[in-house]
Scaffold this motif. Sequence first.
Motif, PDB file in Angstrom:
ATOM      1  N   VAL A 211       0.200  -3.103  -4.814  1.00 19.37           N
ATOM      2  CA  VAL A 211       0.137  -2.095  -5.859  1.00 19.37           C
ATOM      3  C   VAL A 211       1.511  -2.005  -6.503  1.00 19.37           C
ATOM      4  O   VAL A 211       2.529  -2.048  -5.808  1.00 19.37           O
ATOM      5  CB  VAL A 211      -0.205  -0.702  -5.282  1.00 19.37           C
ATOM      6  N   ASP A 212       1.494  -1.897  -7.803  1.00 23.16           N
ATOM      7  CA  ASP A 212       2.693  -1.801  -8.604  1.00 23.16           C
ATOM      8  C   ASP A 212       3.813  -0.967  -7.950  1.00 23.16           C
ATOM      9  O   ASP A 212       4.897  -1.466  -7.675  1.00 23.16           O
ATOM     10  CB  ASP A 212       2.231  -1.183  -9.938  1.00 23.16           C
ATOM     11  N   PHE A 213       3.518   0.294  -7.613  1.00 17.54           N
ATOM     12  CA  PHE A 213       4.585   1.184  -7.130  1.00 17.54           C
ATOM     13  C   PHE A 213       5.082   0.805  -5.738  1.00 17.54           C
ATOM     14  O   PHE A 213       6.191   1.092  -5.351  1.00 17.54           O
ATOM     15  CB  PHE A 213       4.101   2.649  -7.120  1.00 17.54           C
ATOM     16  N   PHE A 214       4.229   0.122  -4.984  1.00 17.53           N
ATOM     17  CA  PHE A 214       4.534  -0.163  -3.580  1.00 17.53           C
ATOM     18  C   PHE A 214       5.607  -1.255  -3.450  1.00 17.53           C
ATOM     19  O   PHE A 214       6.361  -1.297  -2.501  1.00 17.53           O
ATOM     20  CB  PHE A 214       3.244  -0.594  -2.883  1.00 17.53           C
ATOM     21  N   GLU A 215       5.648  -2.151  -4.450  1.00 15.21           N
ATOM     22  CA  GLU A 215       6.661  -3.204  -4.442  1.00 15.21           C
ATOM     23  C   GLU A 215       7.456  -3.176  -5.745  1.00 15.21           C
ATOM     24  O   GLU A 215       7.738  -4.213  -6.342  1.00 15.21           O
ATOM     25  CB  GLU A 215       6.000  -4.560  -4.235  1.00 15.21           C
ATOM     26  N   ALA A 381       7.577  -5.276   6.887  1.00 14.66           N
ATOM     27  CA  ALA A 381       7.999  -4.036   7.560  1.00 14.66           C
ATOM     28  C   ALA A 381       9.053  -3.308   6.731  1.00 14.66           C
ATOM     29  O   ALA A 381       9.051  -2.076   6.634  1.00 14.66           O
ATOM     30  CB  ALA A 381       8.544  -4.355   8.951  1.00 14.66           C
ATOM     31  N   GLU A 382       9.934  -4.091   6.109  1.00 15.12           N
ATOM     32  CA  GLU A 382      10.976  -3.460   5.290  1.00 15.12           C
ATOM     33  C   GLU A 382      10.351  -2.759   4.075  1.00 15.12           C
ATOM     34  O   GLU A 382      10.807  -1.698   3.654  1.00 15.12           O
ATOM     35  CB  GLU A 382      11.990  -4.524   4.851  1.00 15.12           C
ATOM     36  N   ILE A 383       9.295  -3.364   3.548  1.00 15.77           N
ATOM     37  CA  ILE A 383       8.608  -2.745   2.396  1.00 15.77           C
ATOM     38  C   ILE A 383       7.966  -1.421   2.835  1.00 15.77           C
ATOM     39  O   ILE A 383       8.039  -0.417   2.139  1.00 15.77           O
ATOM     40  CB  ILE A 383       7.550  -3.724   1.817  1.00 15.77           C
ATOM     41  N   VAL A 384       7.366  -1.434   4.019  1.00 16.39           N
ATOM     42  CA  VAL A 384       6.740  -0.228   4.582  1.00 16.39           C
ATOM     43  C   VAL A 384       7.776   0.891   4.679  1.00 16.39           C
ATOM     44  O   VAL A 384       7.548   2.032   4.256  1.00 16.39           O
ATOM     45  CB  VAL A 384       6.153  -0.531   5.996  1.00 16.39           C
ATOM     46  N   GLU A 385       8.936   0.515   5.207  1.00 14.98           N
ATOM     47  CA  GLU A 385      10.005   1.496   5.405  1.00 14.98           C
ATOM     48  C   GLU A 385      10.494   2.045   4.054  1.00 14.98           C
ATOM     49  O   GLU A 385      10.582   3.255   3.871  1.00 14.98           O
ATOM     50  CB  GLU A 385      11.137   0.781   6.143  1.00 14.98           C
ATOM     51  N   ALA A 387       8.958   2.132   1.227  1.00 11.81           N
ATOM     52  CA  ALA A 387       7.930   2.901   0.503  1.00 11.81           C
ATOM     53  C   ALA A 387       7.702   4.272   1.137  1.00 11.81           C
ATOM     54  O   ALA A 387       6.960   5.094   0.598  1.00 11.81           O
ATOM     55  CB  ALA A 387       6.621   2.111   0.469  1.00 11.81           C
ATOM     56  N   GLY A 388       8.322   4.511   2.298  1.00 13.67           N
ATOM     57  CA  GLY A 388       8.141   5.799   2.973  1.00 13.67           C
ATOM     58  C   GLY A 388       6.821   5.882   3.728  1.00 13.67           C
ATOM     59  O   GLY A 388       6.310   6.965   3.997  1.00 13.67           O
ATOM     60  N   LEU A 389       6.288   4.709   4.091  1.00 11.73           N
ATOM     61  CA  LEU A 389       4.999   4.699   4.803  1.00 11.73           C
ATOM     62  C   LEU A 389       5.186   4.640   6.315  1.00 11.73           C
ATOM     63  O   LEU A 389       4.249   4.895   7.067  1.00 11.73           O
ATOM     64  CB  LEU A 389       4.163   3.487   4.325  1.00 11.73           C
ATOM     65  N   GLY A 390       6.403   4.311   6.758  1.00  8.36           N
ATOM     66  CA  GLY A 390       6.560   4.219   8.206  1.00  8.36           C
ATOM     67  C   GLY A 390       7.980   3.956   8.622  1.00  8.36           C
ATOM     68  O   GLY A 390       8.891   3.925   7.797  1.00  8.36           O
ATOM     69  N   ILE A 391       8.141   3.747   9.947  1.00  8.64           N
ATOM     70  CA  ILE A 391       9.474   3.445  10.476  1.00  8.64           C
ATOM     71  C   ILE A 391       9.451   2.061  11.117  1.00  8.64           C
ATOM     72  O   ILE A 391       8.413   1.580  11.551  1.00  8.64           O
ATOM     73  CB  ILE A 391       9.941   4.497  11.508  1.00  8.64           C
ATOM     74  N   TRP A 392      10.630   1.451  11.132  1.00 14.46           N
ATOM     75  CA  TRP A 392      10.738   0.102  11.684  1.00 14.46           C
ATOM     76  C   TRP A 392      11.983   0.030  12.558  1.00 14.46           C
ATOM     77  O   TRP A 392      13.087   0.288  12.076  1.00 14.46           O
ATOM     78  CB  TRP A 392      10.822  -0.910  10.528  1.00 14.46           C
ATOM     79  N   GLU A 393      11.801  -0.300  13.822  1.00 16.51           N
ATOM     80  CA  GLU A 393      12.926  -0.466  14.739  1.00 16.51           C
ATOM     81  C   GLU A 393      13.340  -1.939  14.705  1.00 16.51           C
ATOM     82  O   GLU A 393      12.677  -2.799  15.287  1.00 16.51           O
ATOM     83  CB  GLU A 393      12.502  -0.042  16.158  1.00 16.51           C
ATOM     84  N   ARG A 394      14.441  -2.201  13.992  1.00 14.26           N
ATOM     85  CA  ARG A 394      14.854  -3.596  13.775  1.00 14.26           C
ATOM     86  C   ARG A 394      15.224  -4.336  15.048  1.00 14.26           C
ATOM     87  O   ARG A 394      15.225  -5.567  15.074  1.00 14.26           O
ATOM     88  CB  ARG A 394      16.023  -3.639  12.806  1.00 14.26           C
ATOM     89  N   ASN A 395      15.588  -3.588  16.084  1.00 14.70           N
ATOM     90  CA  ASN A 395      15.987  -4.273  17.323  1.00 14.70           C
ATOM     91  C   ASN A 395      14.823  -4.895  18.075  1.00 14.70           C
ATOM     92  O   ASN A 395      15.027  -5.676  18.990  1.00 14.70           O
ATOM     93  CB  ASN A 395      16.700  -3.297  18.271  1.00 14.70           C
ATOM     94  N   TRP A 396      13.611  -4.506  17.721  1.00 16.36           N
ATOM     95  CA  TRP A 396      12.466  -5.124  18.401  1.00 16.36           C
ATOM     96  C   TRP A 396      12.281  -6.510  17.811  1.00 16.36           C
ATOM     97  O   TRP A 396      11.995  -6.651  16.616  1.00 16.36           O
ATOM     98  CB  TRP A 396      11.191  -4.289  18.202  1.00 16.36           C
ATOM     99  N   GLY A 397      12.421  -7.528  18.657  1.00 16.64           N
ATOM    100  CA  GLY A 397      12.465  -8.906  18.147  1.00 16.64           C
ATOM    101  C   GLY A 397      11.101  -9.499  17.854  1.00 16.64           C
ATOM    102  O   GLY A 397      10.065  -8.849  17.974  1.00 16.64           O
ATOM    103  N   TRP A 398      11.111 -10.760  17.457  1.00 17.31           N
ATOM    104  CA  TRP A 398       9.878 -11.506  17.224  1.00 17.31           C
ATOM    105  C   TRP A 398       9.110 -11.680  18.537  1.00 17.31           C
ATOM    106  O   TRP A 398       9.706 -11.665  19.616  1.00 17.31           O
ATOM    107  CB  TRP A 398      10.179 -12.909  16.691  1.00 17.31           C
ATOM    108  N   ALA A 399       7.815 -11.931  18.429  1.00 18.28           N
ATOM    109  CA  ALA A 399       6.972 -12.097  19.617  1.00 18.28           C
ATOM    110  C   ALA A 399       7.420 -13.294  20.467  1.00 18.28           C
ATOM    111  O   ALA A 399       7.280 -13.283  21.684  1.00 18.28           O
ATOM    112  CB  ALA A 399       5.522 -12.277  19.204  1.00 18.28           C
ATOM    113  N   ASP A 400       7.970 -14.343  19.795  1.00 18.54           N
ATOM    114  CA  ASP A 400       8.332 -15.531  20.585  1.00 18.54           C
ATOM    115  C   ASP A 400       9.704 -15.405  21.242  1.00 18.54           C
ATOM    116  O   ASP A 400      10.179 -16.311  21.895  1.00 18.54           O
ATOM    117  CB  ASP A 400       8.246 -16.796  19.713  1.00 18.54           C
ATOM    118  N   GLN A 401      10.368 -14.264  21.040  1.00 17.40           N
ATOM    119  CA  GLN A 401      11.641 -14.077  21.736  1.00 17.40           C
ATOM    120  C   GLN A 401      11.364 -13.518  23.122  1.00 17.40           C
ATOM    121  O   GLN A 401      10.419 -12.755  23.306  1.00 17.40           O
ATOM    122  CB  GLN A 401      12.545 -13.125  20.947  1.00 17.40           C
ATOM    123  N   ALA A 402      12.196 -13.944  24.047  1.00 17.31           N
ATOM    124  CA  ALA A 402      11.883 -13.641  25.445  1.00 17.31           C
ATOM    125  C   ALA A 402      11.944 -12.142  25.774  1.00 17.31           C
ATOM    126  O   ALA A 402      11.247 -11.664  26.658  1.00 17.31           O
ATOM    127  CB  ALA A 402      12.834 -14.407  26.341  1.00 17.31           C
TER     128      ALA A 402
END
Length: 456
Positions: A211-215, A381-385, A387-402
């Motif tokens: 949607v236009d406003f979301f991005e 996730a950054e777009i979500v953050e 847009a004010g739709l949510g929070i994102w904890e950047r320290n949580w890594g990718w699924a393939d990280q141990a």
Amino acid sequence: TKSLYPHIALIPSAGMGHLLPFLRIASTLLSRNCTVTLITAKPIVSAAESSHISAFLSQHPQVKHVDFQTIQSHNPTADDPFYLQYESITRSAHLLYPLLSSSSPPFSAIFADFFVASSITPMAAELGIPSYIICTTSIKFFCLIAYLPVLVTDPAKLGNSSTELIIPGLTPFPVSSIPSPFKNPNHLFTRCLVLNAKEFSKAKGIIVNSVDFFEKETLEEIKNGRVLENSLPSFLPIGPLASFEIKKDKGEYMSWLDNQPEESVVYVSFGSRTAISRDQIREVSKGLERSGHRFLWVVKSTKIDKEDKDELKDLLGGSFLERTMNKGMAVKGWVSQEEILAHPSIGAFVSHCGWNSVIEAARQGVPMVAWPQHGDQKVNAEIVEKAGLGIWERNWGWADQAELVCGEEIGEKIREVMEDEKLREKAKKVGEEARKATKIGGKSEKVLKELLELLQ
Ligand code: BUP
């Protein structure tokens, strides 16, 4: 002879995240009197894809369906069946030439997934049929894909995960948000995308479930004309795509939701193709219990649904299920996510941030805990953050990280989102705006209307 309404060929790629938006577009086009031919590849990877295609066709008998046999890839270096399927569809798409050239009524346009652009877009140009790319990810991530052919010639740009990747004209990307396969030009995922990206400029437009406003930020940067030297066709945001109805028995979880207080339940799902490790599943269970909130959790431990044979009690432990019996519900198998997100008892969504999930949460105004696992999800996730739709904890890594994300932190984030009234209000506003966009005269509705007028 040309009919009054367009005849559109829809060519999705592999996986539910690609198929569902196509089915939603198909039903939107039908509601606007278009003729639709749905072209799907076989064999199909997941059971969910097969069952959704059949259900959709039986509900929409007017849709013409072409099921085309692909030449299978045998690439020993790739273990992801969806990536292999991207490749085989791309390698087999030339087989569609006779169909695309001789359809009656003739095709007014082809809408093809960005994962099949490399074979479809040039073929459509040769046949003189306008072709549009369907982008099933965010506009921002799509721009990154469009830049990939340049990026793979200089992977050193991604050398340091604490720096930023500069794409001309766009707000920089943190290197830590770039999917790891992009560092390897020979990775099948990267190779497929590079091949497709090279043909993006030949399409007439890029239709996006956004949607236009979301991005706003990215769309403005694109409008300024400096992104990728303006080589991309126009973006056509027509989202949020509305769900199409699949008449099925109401799941047990829906009746359970009916009995929960308003905005009291956390919904947890990591999408259709993320296998969560057993250890991480345990931590999620601890987190949910610690949060003290009610929950509905879709548990998935394999990439492909057909292989998912683990029992809930083996994955979660019988005692967890007993302890949380009155507090939550864990389910396996396919659920109707849109119906869940629309339910008044849902208070938050812990999500991997697959783009469809993001847009569905936006449409319902449900606040998110963004927990990206791979691919486009950190960029989303950054777009979500923002847009004010949510929070994102950047320290949580990718699924393939141990490193596991521990239950304590998960519980804390859930509490934070469930108890943040300001965020809830902001998310509701996002929902209102998003729904407004597809009403008559709304921004997305106008874009769709103008596109269909052009194709008539
Ligand atoms: Br799982 C699941 N029910 O049980 P994303 C998913 N969905 O309706 P992904 C259900 O599948 P990609 C379930 O609502 C969304 O529309 C969900 O797409 C639906 O993520 C779709 O969110 C999943 O984009 O795909 O599956 O990881 O990797 O292509 O983004």
